[in-house]
Write a protein that holds these residues in place. Structure first.
Motif, short mmCIF file in Angstrom:
data_model
loop_
_atom_site.label_atom_id
_atom_site.label_comp_id
_atom_site.label_asym_id
_atom_site.label_seq_id
_atom_site.Cartn_x
_atom_site.Cartn_y
_atom_site.Cartn_z
N ASN A 1 67.48 -24.02 46.91
CA ASN A 1 66.40 -23.14 46.96
C ASN A 1 66.84 -21.91 47.83
OD1 ASN A 1 64.36 -24.02 45.25
ND2 ASN A 1 63.65 -25.46 46.80
N TYR A 2 67.78 -21.95 48.69
CA TYR A 2 68.17 -20.74 49.22
C TYR A 2 69.60 -20.45 48.56
CZ TYR A 2 65.24 -23.05 52.95
OH TYR A 2 64.27 -23.62 53.58
N GLU B 1 66.35 -30.09 37.63
CA GLU B 1 64.93 -29.90 37.11
C GLU B 1 65.00 -29.31 35.59
OE1 GLU B 1 64.94 -28.83 41.61
OE2 GLU B 1 66.24 -28.29 39.69
N ARG C 1 66.19 -33.83 48.50
CA ARG C 1 66.28 -35.07 47.56
C ARG C 1 67.31 -35.21 47.14
NH1 ARG C 1 60.70 -32.63 45.47
NH2 ARG C 1 62.03 -31.03 45.86
N GLU D 1 65.18 -34.80 40.80
CA GLU D 1 66.31 -34.49 42.17
C GLU D 1 66.84 -35.87 42.40
OE1 GLU D 1 63.02 -31.78 42.37
OE2 GLU D 1 63.10 -33.68 42.05
N ASP E 1 69.45 -28.49 59.61
CA ASP E 1 68.11 -28.96 60.28
C ASP E 1 68.54 -30.19 60.69
OD1 ASP E 1 64.79 -29.57 58.70
OD2 ASP E 1 65.56 -30.14 60.39
N ALA F 1 74.36 -29.11 48.11
CA ALA F 1 72.95 -29.48 47.53
C ALA F 1 72.14 -28.61 48.15
CB ALA F 1 72.88 -30.95 47.81
N ILE F 2 72.40 -27.31 48.15
CA ILE F 2 71.36 -26.37 48.82
C ILE F 2 70.75 -25.48 47.71
CG2 ILE F 2 71.02 -24.35 50.25
CD1 ILE F 2 73.54 -25.10 51.83
N GLY G 1 73.66 -30.22 52.51
CA GLY G 1 72.15 -30.13 52.23
C GLY G 1 71.73 -31.49 51.88
N LEU G 2 70.67 -31.74 52.87
CA LEU G 2 70.07 -33.07 52.72
C LEU G 2 68.71 -32.99 52.32
CD1 LEU G 2 71.93 -34.47 56.19
CD2 LEU G 2 72.66 -34.61 53.68
N LEU H 1 75.07 -28.21 61.14
CA LEU H 1 75.78 -27.23 61.17
C LEU H 1 75.45 -26.14 60.38
CD1 LEU H 1 78.05 -27.05 58.59
CD2 LEU H 1 79.09 -28.68 60.16
N ASP H 2 75.68 -24.77 60.34
CA ASP H 2 75.34 -23.86 59.46
C ASP H 2 76.51 -23.79 58.45
OD1 ASP H 2 74.45 -20.29 59.44
OD2 ASP H 2 74.62 -21.57 57.96
N1 LIG Z 1 73.15 -22.57 55.95
C1 LIG Z 1 72.80 -23.90 55.82
N2 LIG Z 1 73.54 -24.87 56.22
C2 LIG Z 1 73.47 -26.06 56.20
N3 LIG Z 1 72.50 -26.56 55.35
C3 LIG Z 1 71.61 -25.73 55.06
C4 LIG Z 1 71.79 -24.40 54.93
N4 LIG Z 1 70.50 -23.69 54.33
C5 LIG Z 1 69.81 -24.86 53.87
N5 LIG Z 1 70.27 -26.01 54.17
C6 LIG Z 1 69.80 -27.07 53.79
O1 LIG Z 1 69.59 -27.49 52.49
C7 LIG Z 1 68.84 -28.65 52.07
C8 LIG Z 1 68.17 -28.40 50.79
O2 LIG Z 1 67.65 -27.11 50.79
P1 LIG Z 1 66.40 -27.15 49.75
O3 LIG Z 1 65.37 -27.81 50.43
O4 LIG Z 1 66.22 -25.69 49.53
O5 LIG Z 1 66.83 -27.62 48.46
P2 LIG Z 1 66.26 -28.13 47.24
O6 LIG Z 1 67.25 -27.92 46.38
O7 LIG Z 1 64.84 -27.50 47.16
O8 LIG Z 1 66.28 -29.64 47.71
P3 LIG Z 1 65.80 -30.92 46.87
O9 LIG Z 1 67.18 -31.23 46.77
O10 LIG Z 1 64.95 -31.55 47.59
O11 LIG Z 1 65.65 -30.40 45.70
C9 LIG Z 1 67.79 -28.51 53.49
O12 LIG Z 1 67.71 -29.57 53.91
C10 LIG Z 1 68.41 -27.41 54.10
O13 LIG Z 1 68.11 -27.37 55.53
#
Ligand SMILES: Nc1ncnc2c1ncn2[C@@H]1O[C@H](COP(=O)(O)OP(=O)(O)OP(=O)(O)O)[C@@H](O)[C@H]1O
Ligand SMILES: Nc1ncnc2c1ncn2[C@@H]1O[C@H](COP(=O)(O)OP(=O)(O)OP(=O)(O)O)[C@@H](O)[C@H]1O
Lengths: 216, 216
Positions: free
Chosen positions: B77-78, B122, B11, A122, B33, B74-75, B8-9, B52-53
Protein backbone atom coordinates in the motif's frame (compact mmCIF):
# COMPACT_ATOMS: atom_id res chain seq x y z
CA UNK A 1 -28.26 -16.90 -16.85
CA UNK A 2 -26.48 -17.23 -13.49
CA UNK A 3 -26.82 -14.03 -11.49
CA UNK A 4 -24.11 -12.58 -9.31
CA UNK A 5 -23.75 -9.81 -6.73
CA UNK A 6 -20.49 -8.40 -5.44
CA UNK A 7 -20.53 -6.62 -2.08
CA UNK A 8 -17.47 -4.44 -1.51
CA UNK A 9 -15.77 -2.72 -4.42
CA UNK A 10 -12.11 -2.81 -3.36
CA UNK A 11 -9.50 -4.22 -5.74
CA UNK A 12 -10.64 -7.82 -5.22
CA UNK A 13 -14.35 -7.04 -5.60
CA UNK A 14 -13.75 -4.94 -8.71
CA UNK A 15 -11.65 -7.70 -10.30
CA UNK A 16 -14.42 -10.26 -9.66
CA UNK A 17 -17.13 -7.94 -11.02
CA UNK A 18 -15.10 -6.91 -14.04
CA UNK A 19 -14.23 -10.49 -15.04
CA UNK A 20 -17.85 -11.63 -14.68
CA UNK A 21 -19.17 -8.66 -16.70
CA UNK A 22 -16.68 -9.19 -19.48
CA UNK A 23 -17.92 -12.77 -19.78
CA UNK A 24 -21.43 -11.46 -20.28
CA UNK A 25 -22.90 -12.09 -16.83
CA UNK A 26 -25.17 -9.72 -14.94
CA UNK A 27 -23.38 -8.43 -11.87
CA UNK A 28 -25.06 -6.35 -9.19
CA UNK A 29 -22.36 -4.27 -7.45
CA UNK A 30 -22.88 -2.89 -3.99
CA UNK A 31 -20.79 -0.71 -1.65
CA UNK A 32 -21.41 1.71 1.22
CA UNK A 33 -19.05 4.22 -0.40
CA UNK A 34 -20.85 6.18 -3.14
CA UNK A 35 -17.58 7.09 -4.86
CA UNK A 36 -16.79 3.42 -5.37
CA UNK A 37 -20.31 2.82 -6.65
CA UNK A 38 -19.95 5.68 -9.12
CA UNK A 39 -16.52 4.40 -10.14
CA UNK A 40 -17.69 0.93 -11.21
CA UNK A 41 -20.40 2.53 -13.34
CA UNK A 42 -18.06 5.02 -14.99
CA UNK A 43 -15.39 2.34 -15.50
CA UNK A 44 -17.99 0.08 -17.14
CA UNK A 45 -17.24 -2.67 -14.67
CA UNK A 46 -20.93 -3.32 -14.06
CA UNK A 47 -24.31 -2.16 -15.28
CA UNK A 48 -26.05 -2.34 -11.93
CA UNK A 49 -24.57 -0.69 -8.86
CA UNK A 50 -26.12 0.52 -5.61
CA UNK A 51 -24.89 2.33 -2.56
CA UNK A 52 -26.02 0.57 0.59
CA UNK A 53 -24.82 -0.70 3.95
CA UNK A 54 -24.66 -4.49 3.68
CA UNK A 55 -24.97 -4.97 7.43
CA UNK A 56 -28.63 -3.95 6.97
CA UNK A 57 -30.71 -6.96 5.76
CA UNK A 58 -33.58 -4.74 4.62
CA UNK A 59 -31.25 -2.80 2.32
CA UNK A 60 -29.86 -6.02 0.82
CA UNK A 61 -33.36 -7.40 0.29
CA UNK A 62 -34.61 -4.24 -1.32
CA UNK A 63 -31.65 -4.09 -3.71
CA UNK A 64 -32.34 -7.65 -4.87
CA UNK A 65 -29.17 -9.18 -3.39
CA UNK A 66 -31.11 -12.13 -1.94
CA UNK A 67 -32.36 -13.10 -5.45
CA UNK A 68 -28.85 -13.84 -6.70
CA UNK A 69 -27.42 -17.34 -7.26
CA UNK A 70 -23.98 -16.39 -6.01
CA UNK A 71 -22.87 -13.48 -3.85
CA UNK A 72 -19.24 -12.52 -3.33
CA UNK A 73 -18.57 -10.69 -0.07
CA UNK A 74 -15.44 -8.73 -0.92
CA UNK A 75 -15.06 -6.74 2.30
CA UNK A 76 -11.63 -7.72 3.51
CA UNK A 77 -10.42 -5.45 6.22
CA UNK A 78 -13.60 -4.62 8.13
CA UNK A 79 -13.98 -7.99 9.81
CA UNK A 80 -17.19 -7.20 11.68
CA UNK A 81 -18.91 -5.82 8.54
CA UNK A 82 -17.70 -8.81 6.53
CA UNK A 83 -19.05 -11.35 9.06
CA UNK A 84 -22.41 -9.61 9.50
CA UNK A 85 -22.83 -9.22 5.74
CA UNK A 86 -22.07 -12.91 5.15
CA UNK A 87 -24.55 -13.94 7.84
CA UNK A 88 -27.23 -11.65 6.31
CA UNK A 89 -26.71 -13.04 2.82
CA UNK A 90 -26.88 -16.71 3.93
CA UNK A 91 -29.97 -16.01 6.05
CA UNK A 92 -31.49 -14.22 3.04
CA UNK A 93 -31.35 -17.54 1.19
CA UNK A 94 -28.49 -17.10 -1.29
CA UNK A 95 -27.31 -20.60 -2.28
CA UNK A 96 -23.60 -19.91 -2.81
CA UNK A 97 -21.64 -17.28 -0.86
CA UNK A 98 -17.92 -16.67 -1.30
CA UNK A 99 -16.18 -14.37 1.16
CA UNK A 100 -12.75 -12.78 1.27
CA UNK A 101 -10.85 -13.15 4.53
CA UNK A 102 -8.09 -10.93 5.87
CA UNK A 103 -6.65 -13.40 8.42
CA UNK A 104 -6.89 -17.01 9.65
CA UNK A 105 -9.27 -15.96 12.43
CA UNK A 106 -11.43 -14.03 9.95
CA UNK A 107 -11.54 -17.18 7.79
CA UNK A 108 -12.79 -19.28 10.72
CA UNK A 109 -15.49 -16.73 11.58
CA UNK A 110 -16.69 -16.61 7.96
CA UNK A 111 -17.06 -20.40 7.94
CA UNK A 112 -18.99 -20.22 11.21
CA UNK A 113 -21.55 -17.81 9.72
CA UNK A 114 -22.03 -20.05 6.69
CA UNK A 115 -19.68 -18.89 3.93
CA UNK A 116 -19.59 -21.69 1.32
CA UNK A 117 -16.08 -20.79 0.20
CA UNK A 118 -13.47 -18.46 1.69
CA UNK A 119 -10.55 -16.90 -0.17
CA UNK A 120 -7.50 -15.25 1.37
CA UNK A 121 -5.71 -13.73 -1.64
CA UNK A 122 -2.66 -12.20 0.05
CA UNK A 123 -1.92 -15.45 1.84
CA UNK A 124 -2.68 -17.82 -1.07
CA UNK A 125 -0.69 -15.75 -3.57
CA UNK A 126 2.21 -15.45 -1.12
CA UNK A 127 2.40 -19.24 -0.69
CA UNK A 128 2.08 -19.82 -4.45
CA UNK A 129 4.82 -17.29 -5.20
CA UNK A 130 7.16 -18.92 -2.69
CA UNK A 131 6.54 -22.33 -4.27
CA UNK A 132 7.33 -21.00 -7.75
CA UNK A 133 10.50 -19.27 -6.51
CA UNK A 134 11.94 -22.49 -5.08
CA UNK A 135 11.47 -24.47 -8.30
CA UNK A 136 12.25 -21.98 -11.11
CA UNK A 137 12.63 -24.81 -13.64
CA UNK A 138 8.94 -25.57 -13.09
CA UNK A 139 7.01 -22.99 -15.07
CA UNK A 140 3.62 -24.09 -13.83
CA UNK A 141 2.19 -26.84 -11.71
CA UNK A 142 -1.22 -28.53 -11.50
CA UNK A 143 -1.44 -30.66 -8.39
CA UNK A 144 -3.72 -33.66 -8.86
CA UNK A 145 -3.35 -34.88 -5.29
CA UNK A 146 -0.58 -34.69 -2.65
CA UNK A 147 1.54 -37.27 -4.55
CA UNK A 148 0.91 -36.58 -8.23
CA UNK A 149 1.11 -33.53 -10.47
CA UNK A 150 1.16 -32.26 -14.00
CA UNK A 151 4.04 -29.83 -14.55
CA UNK A 152 5.18 -27.58 -17.34
CA UNK A 153 8.96 -27.38 -17.38
CA UNK A 154 11.58 -25.82 -19.61
CA UNK A 155 13.19 -28.54 -21.70
CA UNK A 156 16.38 -29.41 -19.75
CA UNK A 157 19.70 -28.84 -21.56
CA UNK A 158 20.49 -32.54 -21.58
CA UNK A 159 17.22 -33.26 -23.45
CA UNK A 160 18.07 -30.80 -26.21
CA UNK A 161 17.67 -32.23 -29.70
CA UNK A 162 16.69 -35.66 -28.38
CA UNK A 163 13.56 -37.30 -29.75
CA UNK A 164 10.77 -38.37 -27.46
CA UNK A 165 11.52 -42.00 -28.35
CA UNK A 166 15.22 -41.54 -27.44
CA UNK A 167 14.36 -40.04 -24.08
CA UNK A 168 12.24 -42.96 -22.88
CA UNK A 169 10.65 -40.69 -20.25
CA UNK A 170 8.38 -43.43 -19.03
CA UNK A 171 11.21 -45.91 -18.45
CA UNK A 172 13.82 -43.47 -17.15
CA UNK A 173 11.58 -41.15 -15.13
CA UNK A 174 8.19 -42.84 -14.85
CA UNK A 175 6.61 -39.78 -16.49
CA UNK A 176 4.26 -39.41 -19.44
CA UNK A 177 4.85 -36.58 -21.88
CA UNK A 178 1.57 -34.82 -22.64
CA UNK A 179 2.54 -31.86 -24.78
CA UNK A 180 5.44 -29.85 -26.15
CA UNK A 181 5.50 -26.16 -26.99
CA UNK A 182 6.88 -24.44 -30.04
CA UNK A 183 6.73 -20.62 -29.91
CA UNK A 184 4.25 -20.60 -27.05
CA UNK A 185 1.70 -22.88 -28.74
CA UNK A 186 1.34 -26.43 -27.50
CA UNK A 187 1.09 -29.65 -29.48
CA UNK A 188 -0.79 -32.31 -27.51
CA UNK A 189 0.46 -35.91 -27.89
CA UNK A 190 3.38 -35.01 -30.16
CA UNK A 191 4.78 -37.60 -32.53
CA UNK A 192 7.48 -39.69 -30.76
CA UNK A 193 9.98 -38.74 -33.47
CA UNK A 194 9.67 -35.02 -32.57
CA UNK A 195 12.93 -33.62 -31.16
CA UNK A 196 12.79 -31.51 -28.00
CA UNK A 197 14.33 -28.06 -28.22
CA UNK A 198 16.09 -26.19 -25.44
CA UNK A 199 14.05 -23.05 -24.78
CA UNK A 200 10.70 -24.67 -25.42
CA UNK A 201 8.48 -26.20 -22.74
CA UNK A 202 7.19 -29.70 -22.11
CA UNK A 203 4.26 -30.86 -20.01
CA UNK A 204 4.57 -34.15 -18.11
CA UNK A 205 2.39 -36.07 -15.68
CA UNK A 206 3.50 -38.37 -12.90
CA UNK A 207 4.35 -38.68 -9.24
CA UNK A 208 5.98 -35.70 -7.54
CA UNK A 209 8.86 -37.98 -6.63
CA UNK A 210 9.53 -38.76 -10.29
CA UNK A 211 9.06 -35.13 -11.35
CA UNK A 212 11.73 -34.08 -8.86
CA UNK A 213 14.21 -36.42 -10.58
CA UNK A 214 14.03 -34.41 -13.83
CA UNK A 215 17.33 -32.63 -14.53
CA UNK A 216 15.81 -29.16 -14.33
CA UNK B 1 21.28 -22.96 -1.06
CA UNK B 2 19.29 -20.18 -2.69
CA UNK B 3 18.99 -17.21 -0.37
CA UNK B 4 15.91 -15.07 0.00
CA UNK B 5 14.95 -11.79 1.65
CA UNK B 6 11.41 -10.55 2.21
CA UNK B 7 10.90 -6.82 2.71
CA UNK B 8 7.54 -5.99 4.27
CA UNK B 9 5.89 -8.36 6.72
CA UNK B 10 2.20 -7.87 5.93
CA UNK B 11 0.03 -10.91 5.14
CA UNK B 12 1.60 -11.47 1.74
CA UNK B 13 5.19 -11.07 2.95
CA UNK B 14 4.60 -13.36 5.91
CA UNK B 15 3.04 -16.04 3.68
CA UNK B 16 6.06 -15.91 1.35
CA UNK B 17 8.55 -16.06 4.23
CA UNK B 18 6.69 -18.80 6.06
CA UNK B 19 6.40 -21.04 2.96
CA UNK B 20 10.09 -20.58 2.12
CA UNK B 21 11.18 -21.32 5.71
CA UNK B 22 9.05 -24.43 5.95
CA UNK B 23 10.80 -25.73 2.85
CA UNK B 24 14.14 -25.27 4.57
CA UNK B 25 15.34 -22.08 2.91
CA UNK B 26 17.10 -19.23 4.70
CA UNK B 27 14.87 -16.18 4.68
CA UNK B 28 16.00 -12.76 5.86
CA UNK B 29 12.90 -10.81 6.96
CA UNK B 30 12.89 -7.04 7.08
CA UNK B 31 10.31 -4.42 8.12
CA UNK B 32 10.33 -0.86 9.46
CA UNK B 33 7.80 -1.87 12.13
CA UNK B 34 9.58 -3.53 15.06
CA UNK B 35 6.41 -5.27 16.20
CA UNK B 36 6.15 -7.06 12.89
CA UNK B 37 9.83 -7.99 13.08
CA UNK B 38 9.32 -9.40 16.57
CA UNK B 39 6.20 -11.24 15.41
CA UNK B 40 7.94 -13.22 12.65
CA UNK B 41 10.58 -14.32 15.13
CA UNK B 42 8.09 -15.35 17.81
CA UNK B 43 5.85 -17.08 15.21
CA UNK B 44 8.89 -19.00 13.93
CA UNK B 45 8.29 -17.71 10.43
CA UNK B 46 11.97 -16.86 9.97
CA UNK B 47 15.25 -17.15 11.79
CA UNK B 48 16.68 -13.84 10.64
CA UNK B 49 14.71 -10.64 10.99
CA UNK B 50 15.77 -7.02 11.17
CA UNK B 51 14.02 -3.72 11.67
CA UNK B 52 15.08 -1.22 9.05
CA UNK B 53 13.77 1.36 6.58
CA UNK B 54 14.15 -0.20 3.13
CA UNK B 55 14.16 3.20 1.41
CA UNK B 56 17.69 3.61 2.87
CA UNK B 57 20.26 1.75 0.69
CA UNK B 58 22.89 1.81 3.43
CA UNK B 59 20.54 0.02 5.82
CA UNK B 60 19.75 -2.65 3.19
CA UNK B 61 23.44 -3.15 2.41
CA UNK B 62 24.41 -3.43 6.03
CA UNK B 63 21.67 -6.01 6.72
CA UNK B 64 22.93 -8.19 3.85
CA UNK B 65 19.88 -7.74 1.62
CA UNK B 66 22.07 -7.09 -1.46
CA UNK B 67 23.75 -10.50 -1.03
CA UNK B 68 20.50 -12.40 -1.63
CA UNK B 69 19.63 -14.28 -4.84
CA UNK B 70 15.99 -13.26 -4.71
CA UNK B 71 14.30 -10.41 -2.86
CA UNK B 72 10.54 -10.10 -2.49
CA UNK B 73 9.32 -6.53 -1.96
CA UNK B 74 6.06 -7.11 -0.15
CA UNK B 75 5.10 -3.48 0.57
CA UNK B 76 1.74 -3.13 -1.09
CA UNK B 77 0.00 0.00 0.00
CA UNK B 78 2.84 2.47 0.39
CA UNK B 79 3.51 2.98 -3.29
CA UNK B 80 6.40 5.42 -2.88
CA UNK B 81 8.19 3.16 -0.33
CA UNK B 82 7.60 0.13 -2.56
CA UNK B 83 9.05 1.84 -5.66
CA UNK B 84 12.08 3.27 -3.88
CA UNK B 85 12.80 -0.06 -2.18
CA UNK B 86 12.60 -1.93 -5.49
CA UNK B 87 14.93 0.58 -7.14
CA UNK B 88 17.40 0.27 -4.23
CA UNK B 89 17.41 -3.51 -4.36
CA UNK B 90 17.95 -3.68 -8.14
CA UNK B 91 20.71 -1.05 -7.92
CA UNK B 92 22.24 -3.07 -5.07
CA UNK B 93 22.74 -5.92 -7.57
CA UNK B 94 20.10 -8.46 -6.58
CA UNK B 95 19.49 -10.73 -9.62
CA UNK B 96 15.80 -11.47 -9.13
CA UNK B 97 13.32 -9.05 -7.55
CA UNK B 98 9.62 -9.76 -7.19
CA UNK B 99 7.35 -6.93 -6.06
CA UNK B 100 3.74 -6.75 -4.93
CA UNK B 101 1.62 -4.08 -6.58
CA UNK B 102 -1.55 -2.48 -5.24
CA UNK B 103 -2.86 -1.10 -8.57
CA UNK B 104 -2.25 -1.10 -12.33
CA UNK B 105 -0.32 2.16 -12.08
CA UNK B 106 1.78 0.76 -9.21
CA UNK B 107 2.52 -2.28 -11.39
CA UNK B 108 3.76 -0.05 -14.24
CA UNK B 109 6.00 1.95 -11.90
CA UNK B 110 7.51 -1.23 -10.43
CA UNK B 111 8.40 -2.46 -13.92
CA UNK B 112 9.98 0.91 -14.69
CA UNK B 113 12.31 0.66 -11.69
CA UNK B 114 13.38 -2.84 -12.68
CA UNK B 115 11.14 -5.37 -10.88
CA UNK B 116 11.68 -8.74 -12.61
CA UNK B 117 8.21 -9.95 -11.73
CA UNK B 118 5.18 -8.13 -10.32
CA UNK B 119 2.25 -9.75 -8.51
CA UNK B 120 -1.12 -8.17 -7.80
CA UNK B 121 -2.81 -10.73 -5.49
CA UNK B 122 -6.18 -9.04 -4.93
CA UNK B 123 -6.66 -8.55 -8.67
CA UNK B 124 -5.31 -11.94 -9.79
CA UNK B 125 -7.31 -13.88 -7.18
CA UNK B 126 -10.44 -11.89 -8.02
CA UNK B 127 -10.16 -12.76 -11.73
CA UNK B 128 -9.41 -16.43 -10.93
CA UNK B 129 -12.39 -16.66 -8.57
CA UNK B 130 -14.72 -15.16 -11.19
CA UNK B 131 -13.49 -17.70 -13.76
CA UNK B 132 -14.11 -20.62 -11.40
CA UNK B 133 -17.59 -19.32 -10.51
CA UNK B 134 -18.71 -19.26 -14.13
CA UNK B 135 -17.66 -22.86 -14.80
CA UNK B 136 -18.53 -24.72 -11.57
CA UNK B 137 -18.28 -28.09 -13.36
CA UNK B 138 -14.61 -27.37 -13.90
CA UNK B 139 -12.86 -28.03 -10.60
CA UNK B 140 -9.48 -26.82 -11.76
CA UNK B 141 -7.91 -25.62 -14.96
CA UNK B 142 -4.33 -25.58 -16.26
CA UNK B 143 -4.10 -23.42 -19.36
CA UNK B 144 -1.41 -24.62 -21.75
CA UNK B 145 -1.94 -21.78 -24.23
CA UNK B 146 -4.95 -19.64 -25.28
CA UNK B 147 -6.50 -22.61 -27.15
CA UNK B 148 -5.64 -25.69 -25.11
CA UNK B 149 -6.05 -26.72 -21.49
CA UNK B 150 -5.93 -29.53 -19.02
CA UNK B 151 -9.05 -29.56 -16.84
CA UNK B 152 -10.22 -31.51 -13.84
CA UNK B 153 -13.98 -31.98 -13.97
CA UNK B 154 -16.57 -33.85 -11.96
CA UNK B 155 -17.61 -36.97 -13.86
CA UNK B 156 -20.81 -35.89 -15.67
CA UNK B 157 -24.00 -37.79 -14.79
CA UNK B 158 -24.27 -39.24 -18.28
CA UNK B 159 -20.79 -40.79 -17.97
CA UNK B 160 -21.70 -42.59 -14.76
CA UNK B 161 -20.81 -46.28 -14.75
CA UNK B 162 -19.49 -46.13 -18.32
CA UNK B 163 -16.05 -47.57 -19.03
CA UNK B 164 -13.38 -45.45 -20.61
CA UNK B 165 -13.55 -47.68 -23.69
CA UNK B 166 -17.34 -47.14 -23.96
CA UNK B 167 -17.00 -43.39 -23.73
CA UNK B 168 -14.62 -43.01 -26.68
CA UNK B 169 -13.61 -39.57 -25.41
CA UNK B 170 -11.11 -39.09 -28.17
CA UNK B 171 -13.62 -39.83 -30.94
CA UNK B 172 -16.65 -38.11 -29.40
CA UNK B 173 -14.94 -35.12 -27.81
CA UNK B 174 -11.39 -34.98 -29.15
CA UNK B 175 -10.08 -35.22 -25.57
CA UNK B 176 -7.55 -37.52 -23.95
CA UNK B 177 -8.28 -38.85 -20.47
CA UNK B 178 -5.22 -38.49 -18.26
CA UNK B 179 -6.37 -39.55 -14.82
CA UNK B 180 -9.37 -40.50 -12.72
CA UNK B 181 -9.85 -39.97 -9.00
CA UNK B 182 -11.14 -42.34 -6.41
CA UNK B 183 -11.54 -40.85 -2.92
CA UNK B 184 -9.36 -37.88 -3.73
CA UNK B 185 -6.38 -39.91 -5.00
CA UNK B 186 -5.68 -39.98 -8.70
CA UNK B 187 -4.82 -42.92 -10.90
CA UNK B 188 -2.80 -41.80 -13.90
CA UNK B 189 -3.49 -43.58 -17.22
CA UNK B 190 -6.30 -45.76 -15.83
CA UNK B 191 -7.12 -49.07 -17.49
CA UNK B 192 -9.66 -48.53 -20.33
CA UNK B 193 -12.01 -51.03 -18.67
CA UNK B 194 -12.28 -48.84 -15.55
CA UNK B 195 -15.80 -47.46 -15.06
CA UNK B 196 -16.24 -43.77 -14.25
CA UNK B 197 -18.20 -42.97 -11.11
CA UNK B 198 -20.43 -39.98 -10.57
CA UNK B 199 -18.91 -37.95 -7.73
CA UNK B 200 -15.32 -38.70 -8.68
CA UNK B 201 -13.18 -36.46 -10.87
CA UNK B 202 -11.49 -36.94 -14.22
CA UNK B 203 -8.63 -35.02 -15.82
CA UNK B 204 -8.68 -34.47 -19.58
CA UNK B 205 -6.49 -32.60 -22.05
CA UNK B 206 -7.54 -30.99 -25.29
CA UNK B 207 -8.66 -27.83 -27.00
CA UNK B 208 -10.82 -25.40 -25.02
CA UNK B 209 -13.45 -25.77 -27.74
CA UNK B 210 -13.67 -29.53 -27.16
CA UNK B 211 -13.59 -29.16 -23.37
CA UNK B 212 -16.59 -26.83 -23.57
CA UNK B 213 -18.57 -29.59 -25.31
CA UNK B 214 -18.36 -31.88 -22.26
CA UNK B 215 -21.80 -32.31 -20.67
CA UNK B 216 -20.78 -30.69 -17.37
N1 LIG C 1 10.15 1.86 4.18
C1 LIG C 1 9.81 0.66 4.66
N2 LIG C 1 10.80 -0.19 5.07
C2 LIG C 1 10.48 -1.41 5.55
N3 LIG C 1 9.21 -1.88 5.67
C3 LIG C 1 8.21 -1.06 5.26
C4 LIG C 1 8.45 0.23 4.74
N4 LIG C 1 7.25 0.78 4.45
C5 LIG C 1 6.30 -0.10 4.76
N5 LIG C 1 6.87 -1.22 5.27
C6 LIG C 1 6.18 -2.42 5.76
O1 LIG C 1 5.58 -3.10 4.70
C7 LIG C 1 4.59 -3.97 5.27
C8 LIG C 1 3.46 -4.15 4.29
O2 LIG C 1 2.86 -2.95 4.01
P1 LIG C 1 1.33 -2.81 3.76
O3 LIG C 1 0.61 -3.23 4.96
O4 LIG C 1 1.05 -1.54 3.12
O5 LIG C 1 1.17 -3.80 2.63
P2 LIG C 1 0.00 -4.67 2.23
O6 LIG C 1 0.37 -4.99 0.83
O7 LIG C 1 -1.32 -4.06 2.50
O8 LIG C 1 0.12 -5.90 3.14
P3 LIG C 1 -0.62 -7.27 2.95
O9 LIG C 1 0.47 -8.16 2.51
O10 LIG C 1 -1.13 -7.59 4.31
O11 LIG C 1 -1.71 -7.06 1.96
C9 LIG C 1 4.19 -3.34 6.59
O12 LIG C 1 4.46 -4.27 7.62
C10 LIG C 1 5.06 -2.10 6.71
O13 LIG C 1 5.54 -1.88 8.03
N1 LIG D 1 -21.10 -2.28 5.59
C1 LIG D 1 -20.65 -2.18 4.33
N2 LIG D 1 -21.53 -2.22 3.30
C2 LIG D 1 -21.09 -2.14 2.03
N3 LIG D 1 -19.81 -2.01 1.67
C3 LIG D 1 -18.88 -1.97 2.66
C4 LIG D 1 -19.25 -2.06 4.03
N4 LIG D 1 -18.11 -2.00 4.78
C5 LIG D 1 -17.09 -1.87 3.92
N5 LIG D 1 -17.54 -1.84 2.64
C6 LIG D 1 -16.76 -1.70 1.42
O1 LIG D 1 -15.98 -2.82 1.19
C7 LIG D 1 -14.93 -2.44 0.28
C8 LIG D 1 -13.71 -3.25 0.54
O2 LIG D 1 -13.27 -3.06 1.82
P1 LIG D 1 -11.73 -3.03 2.19
O3 LIG D 1 -11.08 -1.95 1.42
O4 LIG D 1 -11.54 -3.17 3.61
O5 LIG D 1 -11.32 -4.40 1.66
P2 LIG D 1 -10.00 -4.91 1.09
O6 LIG D 1 -10.18 -6.37 1.23
O7 LIG D 1 -8.82 -4.27 1.69
O8 LIG D 1 -10.04 -4.48 -0.39
P3 LIG D 1 -9.13 -5.00 -1.52
O9 LIG D 1 -10.04 -5.86 -2.30
O10 LIG D 1 -8.71 -3.76 -2.23
O11 LIG D 1 -7.98 -5.72 -0.89
C9 LIG D 1 -14.76 -0.94 0.44
O12 LIG D 1 -14.99 -0.34 -0.79
C10 LIG D 1 -15.78 -0.54 1.49
O13 LIG D 1 -16.41 0.67 1.19
Amino acid sequence: NKQFAVIGLGRFGRAVASTLSRQGYDVLCVDSDENRVAQVLSDNIATHARQLDSTQPAALKEAGVFEQDTVIVAIGNYVQESIITTLNVKEGGVPHVVAKASSEVHMKLLKKVGADHVVFPEHECGCALAQSLTRPGILDRFELDPDNSIVEVLVPDQFNDKSITDLQLRNSYGLNLLAVSRDGKFEINPDPSVRLQKGSAMVVIGSNQDINRLPI
